[in-house]
Design an enzyme around this catalytic site. Structure first.
Site, PDB file in Angstrom:
ATOM      1  N   GLY A   1       9.107  62.119  50.146  1.00 13.14           N
ATOM      2  CA  GLY A   1       8.703  63.177  51.060  1.00 13.14           C
ATOM      3  C   GLY A   1       8.816  64.539  50.419  1.00 13.14           C
ATOM      4  N   PRO A   2       8.255  65.552  51.042  1.00  7.98           N
ATOM      5  CG  PRO A   2       6.666  66.731  52.231  1.00  7.98           C
ATOM      6  CD  PRO A   2       7.469  65.477  52.283  1.00  7.98           C
ATOM      7  N   PRO A   3      10.045  68.451  49.727  1.00  7.38           N
ATOM      8  CG  PRO A   3      10.096  69.855  47.874  1.00  7.38           C
ATOM      9  CD  PRO A   3       9.145  69.142  48.778  1.00  7.38           C
TER      10      PRO A   3
ATOM     11  CE  LYS B   1      13.120  63.767  49.237  1.00  2.25           C
ATOM     12  NZ  LYS B   1      12.631  65.051  49.779  1.00  2.25           N
ATOM     13  CB  THR B   2      20.116  64.327  50.460  1.00  2.00           C
ATOM     14  OG1 THR B   2      19.303  64.496  49.290  1.00  2.00           O
ATOM     15  CG2 THR B   2      21.555  64.131  50.042  1.00  2.00           C
TER      16      THR B   2
ATOM     17  CD  GLU C   1      -3.355  93.252  56.995  1.00  2.00           C
ATOM     18  OE1 GLU C   1      -3.635  92.126  57.449  1.00  2.00           O
ATOM     19  OE2 GLU C   1      -3.109  93.447  55.793  1.00  2.00           O
TER      20      GLU C   1
ATOM     21  CG  HIS D   1      -7.445  89.805  57.218  1.00  2.00           C
ATOM     22  ND1 HIS D   1      -8.213  88.943  56.480  1.00  2.00           N
ATOM     23  CD2 HIS D   1      -6.772  90.573  56.315  1.00  2.00           C
ATOM     24  CE1 HIS D   1      -8.026  89.178  55.193  1.00  2.00           C
ATOM     25  NE2 HIS D   1      -7.152  90.177  55.064  1.00  2.00           N
TER      26      HIS D   1
ATOM     27  CG  ASP E   1      -7.126  89.024  51.570  1.00  2.00           C
ATOM     28  OD1 ASP E   1      -6.059  88.485  51.886  1.00  2.00           O
ATOM     29  OD2 ASP E   1      -7.493  90.134  51.989  1.00  2.00           O
TER      30      ASP E   1
END
Length: 647
Positions: free
Chosen positions: A204-206, A210-211, A427, A430, A504
């Site tokens: 899996g991703p970090p 998991k640990t 902005e 956007h 961008d």
């Protein structure tokens, strides 16, 4: 019923026992050396003539003769010591004066003589035992202990973690419950001929836990838990890693049933024979020994290997086959329900205000891992403590989320009026394009307060967790990404455009290249994966090359996708020039606007202000709605970065 196994006392205990015996003898010898002088430590030194005068003056109560040293007690009750000459007749003087005295033999005892003769030999033996203990059996950190395993044994005394402490990965927990059940009751499976998987690989991703999930398995089963990193096996000496693997499995067998957790196994488990010039001999030998220990001639009954990695693609195929890592468990980023549960776990020790709704926070944090959510809860608690609150409010969570997603506010810099105005128009471009295009994610917030490395930012969040990317969505996202540059050119002209849209352009290029090279969204290029061949641009060819005409075609398609997005953004800004102007002026006035406030400003309405805006001392947080610049703190500045990377 399981009976304890009689074990031979380890050799290291015998060496420790011999070491303490030699050390005791040395201490005894030192005590004998200094013991003779302790009796005279409290006496006063006098000359021999003073001693003779004291005898003649009847000032000596008793005396003791020890070789050349004479110790006597005066009639005043004090002790005195003197050294008599070699030809002096002290005994005659004492007898003549009728003074009681005792004499001590000048010859040393046989034990003392033997001890003095053996002292150098005992010292050498003690030093030899000490160094042998350090080199061979005295510890894994000794001079010759680099071949020993560096695995650490964790038990319940070191903080027990159970499945209750792990949330958001229910499917992964269900796959591992079988392992827990086997460790609790192995007869349940063995009587039916079933065998538990020898190994489980968590992929899996970090930051997905998991640990933590591996520790929860050990906590639920109540068995010893050995943990080691993949990089702990590899050293510069060939054969050391293999020796550590053997030693680790030997320790695990002594504590069976148990779990051995190898974190970041890709450090030692990379595919053999890959790379230029062959692989590292030490790493490959370590991997070979690990493969033999996991599935060789000797069975490792009761020893279960759990490993974690976020790079499954680089692991050796022999490591992933059944019999070694039989079960591969995917630990993904949590969905909205999982994020809500994870927030609940991390917020157990955090006092929450009555306005906090974890589901709303989970909905506004798509793509966050478990570690990101833990950091979000911690940042919100720190923000609440910074202002002296007794509990964490929703505003603290919102501020913490903005800090995590957009970076901390940079209020130490001051922008000129021209820079702030250009940022506001950038902005606003956007935001207005993102709101106008239906397939773009809803605009969450627009700000011209510098955060992180950007002078301003527009954040958009998906309403649901995104699983797929569609072609029309990608084209509309390109338009929203290029809207900042289109807005600057619309307002100031071609020659006045700044370097603000650099971020961008970079994001638009990455998205357009993914559409053409990997996702097959270009009709001209076709449904071919050119991603590996494209690595040749940076000098890392992946086994095949493309022609110059194909490269030119790819670049033309990428350029065409970005240009069409720019043209679409410019068209929307021209059509909605009035709303665009009002939104830019609103950002100049209020500096930060949320999604609903942006729509109000675009319609020419004032943004909604909270009724209790001036109620600052009730312990609650101020409203997240816009506050006029005159009532805000001094604005800050930063570098223009444009739209952030989409989640």
């Amino acid at each position: 019923m399981r009976f304890p196994t009689l074990r031979r006392p380890p050799l290291g205990n015998a060496r420790n026992f011999a070491f303490w015996i030699v050390l005791g003898l040395l201490v005894l010898a030192l005590f004998q050396l200094v013991g003779g002088g302790q009796s005279t430590a409290n006496s006063s030194e006098v000359s021999y003539s003073q001693f003779v005068d004291a005898i003649e003056g009847n000032e000596v109560a008793n005396a003791r003769v020890d070789g050349e040293r004479v110790t006597y007690r005066g009639t005043d009750g004090r002790d005195y010591t003197t050294i008599m000459p070699r030809d002096a007749e002290v005994t005659d003087l004492l007898l003549a004066s009728d003074i009681p005295f005792e004499a001590k033999s000048q010859e040393t005892s046989g034990f003392q003589a033997l001890l003095f003769n053996l002292l150098p030999i005992l010292l050498l033996i003690g030093v030899w035992i000490f160094f042998m203990q350090r080199m061979q059996g005295g510890g894994k950190g000794g001079a010759m202990g680099f071949g020993k395993s560096k695995a650490k044994l964790l038990t319940e005394k070191h903080g027990r973690v159970t499945f209750d402490d792990v949330a958001g990965i229910d499917e992964a927990k269900e796959e591992l419950e079988e392992i827990v059940e086997f460790l609790r009751n192995p007869q349940k499976f063995s009587r039916l001929g079933g065998k538990i998987p020898k190994g489980a690989l968590l992929v899996g991703p970090p930051g997905t836990g998991k640990t933590l999930l591996a520790r929860a398995i050990a906590g639920e089963a109540g068995v010893p838990f050995f943990t080691i990193s993949g990089s702990d096996f590899v050293e510069m000496f060939v054969g050391v890693g293999a020796s550590r693997v053997r030693d680790m499995f030997a320790d695990a067998k002594k504590n069976a049933p148990c779990i051995v957790f190898i974190d970041e196994i890709d450090a030692v488990g990379r595919a053999r024979g890959s790379g230029y010039g062959g692989g590292n001999d030490e790493r490959e030998q370590t991997l070979n020994q690990l493969l033999v220990e996991m599935d060789g001639f000797e069975a490792n009954e009761g020893v279960i290997i759990v490993a974690a990695t976020n790079r499954r693609d680089v692991l050796d195929p022999a490591l992933l086959r059944p019999g070694r890592f039989d079960r591969q468990v995917t630990v993904p980023n949590p969905d909205i329900k999982g994020r809500e549960k994870i927030l609940g776990v991390h917020a157990r020790k955090t006092p929450l205000g009555p306005d906090v709704d974890l589901r709303i926070i989970a909905r506004g944090t798509p793509g966050f891992s478990g570690a990101d959510l833990a950091n979000l809860v911690n940042e919100s608690a720190l923000m609440a403590a910074r202002v002296g609150r007794r509990f964490v409010t929703m505003e603290d969570f919102e501020s913490a989320k903005d800090k995590v997603m957009m970076g901390a506010e940079r209020r130490s810099m001051v922008m000129t009026a021209e820079q702030k105005e250009m940022t506001a128009y950038h902005e606003a471009g956007h935001a207005i394009v993102g709101i106008s295009l239906p397939k773009c994610d809803p605009v969450y917030k627009a700000t011209i307060i510098p955060r992180g490395g950007a002078l301003g930012m527009v954040m958009s969040l998906p309403e649901m967790d995104r699983l797929n990317m569609f072609k029309d969505e990608c084209h509309q996202r390109l338009a929203m990404t290029m809207a900042g540059k289109a807005a600057e050119i619309f307002k100031y002209g071609e020659d006045a455009v700044s370097n603000g849209p650099a971020g961008d352009i970079q994001q638009a290029s990455q998205l357009a290249r993914a559409m053409v090279l990997r996702w097959g969204m270009s009709d001209k290029v076709g449904n071919i994966d050119y991603a590996e061949a494209a690595e040749g641009y940076s000098g890392n060819t992946a086994g095949f090359s493309v022609s110059a005409n194909t490269k030119e075609l790819i670049e033309e398609e990428v350029r065409g996708f970005i240009q069409r997005g720019y043209d679409k953004a410019a068209e929307i800004i021209r059509e909605k020039s009035e709303e665009f102007e009002r939104l830019a002026q609103g950002l100049l006035e209020y500096e930060t606007l949320t999604g609903e406030e942006i729509k109000r400003v675009m319609r020419g309405e004032p943004p909604h202000l909270s009724n209790d805006e001036d109620d600052k001392d009730d312990g609650s947080a101020p409203s997240v709605t816009a506050v006029p610049k005159a009532k805000r703190r001094k604005p800050s500045s930063g570098d223009e970065g444009g739209l952030p990377e989409p989640t």
